[in-house]
Enzyme design. Sequence first.
Site, PDB file in Angstrom:
ATOM      1  N   HIS A  54       0.835  -1.201   0.000  1.00  0.00           N
ATOM      2  CA  HIS A  54       0.000   0.000   0.000  1.00  0.00           C
ATOM      3  C   HIS A  54       0.873   1.255   0.000  1.00  0.00           C
ATOM      4  CE1 HIS A  54      -2.712  -3.030   1.983  1.00  0.00           C
ATOM      5  NE2 HIS A  54      -3.528  -2.541   1.067  1.00  0.00           N
ATOM      6  N   LYS A 170      -1.246  -6.714  -8.033  1.00  0.00           N
ATOM      7  CA  LYS A 170      -1.393  -8.020  -7.393  1.00  0.00           C
ATOM      8  C   LYS A 170      -2.832  -8.528  -7.520  1.00  0.00           C
ATOM      9  CE  LYS A 170      -1.253 -10.349  -2.956  1.00  0.00           C
ATOM     10  NZ  LYS A 170      -2.730 -10.381  -2.832  1.00  0.00           N
ATOM     11  N   VAL A 197       4.458  -5.614  -4.901  1.00  0.00           N
ATOM     12  CA  VAL A 197       5.617  -5.530  -4.021  1.00  0.00           C
ATOM     13  C   VAL A 197       5.799  -6.886  -3.349  1.00  0.00           C
ATOM     14  CG1 VAL A 197       6.640  -4.380  -2.021  1.00  0.00           C
ATOM     15  CG2 VAL A 197       5.250  -3.072  -3.647  1.00  0.00           C
TER      16      VAL A 197
END
Length: 301
Positions: A54, A170, A197
């Site tokens: 985030h 994702k 990530v």
Amino acid sequence: MAGKAQRSKPQRTPKVHRAVVTHTVDDFEAAFWPDESPVDNAVVMTMGALHEGHAALIRAARKQVGREGRVAVTVFVNPLQFGPSEDLERYPRTLDDDVKLAEENGADVVFAPSVDEVYPNGEPQVRLAAGPMGDRFEGATRPGHFDGVLTVVAKLLHITDPDFAFFGEKDAQQLAVIQRMVADLDFDVEVVGVPTVREEDGLALSSRNRYLSEEERSHALALSRALFAGRDVAAQGPKAVREAASAVLDGAEGVTLDYLALIDPHAFTEAADDFQGEAVLAVAAKVGSTRLIDNVRIIVR
């Protein structure tokens, strides 16, 4: 998009040093739209339990709008996108930590409304439907999930009225259906995808990783290893990609596979055996009692 014609954008004011936390629409609008002259603004929509993934979205939003622009982060656990047997009550709520992470990475305002604030008339009787794109893959396992996602995203886009909305790659299918909703329904916003990530060992960051035991976390690495194996043979075509990824997952300890799919990212359908071009290699599986998803974007030759 609703609000653009009726409201001018704010004056150029210095970026605040601390994020303003708001819980109502009125308070959010007062904090996010304090003046009248145009600046770029962006929103990052989350369900909280924020992590470095985030943070990357918030940093990308800040970079996009610049120092004079404004960045909002929404924190809302949306009940519409949880099925009857899913973990709505179990989903972590960590607002204080979320606010700290948001402001450290460039957010100006955090909007953390209650369910009653977002759905003041109770559970909405009229909702957006994701259509065929929402019935496959994640949608097949979680019926109605993407209808709930699109309904709340549409509401939050109207409330925050951004120039840019940032979502993680994702959740590839979520990103795809949101982009299609924006295109099909003429929302005046640019949807930006941000790469996944990962931890150093390859595990994709997820709020649900906190549910994994140390042993389960080790088992979960089979998902990213499978995706990387498929990516490594992308030049050999779809069949090679599927076979390489499947070989890693076949018999992987502690992993119950839901699906492994090579996907055409435009229609979000299974790629044909003669497919060439950009594709999404996606996997979903349970590790212990925790359901995880992951994907990589590859070029198939």
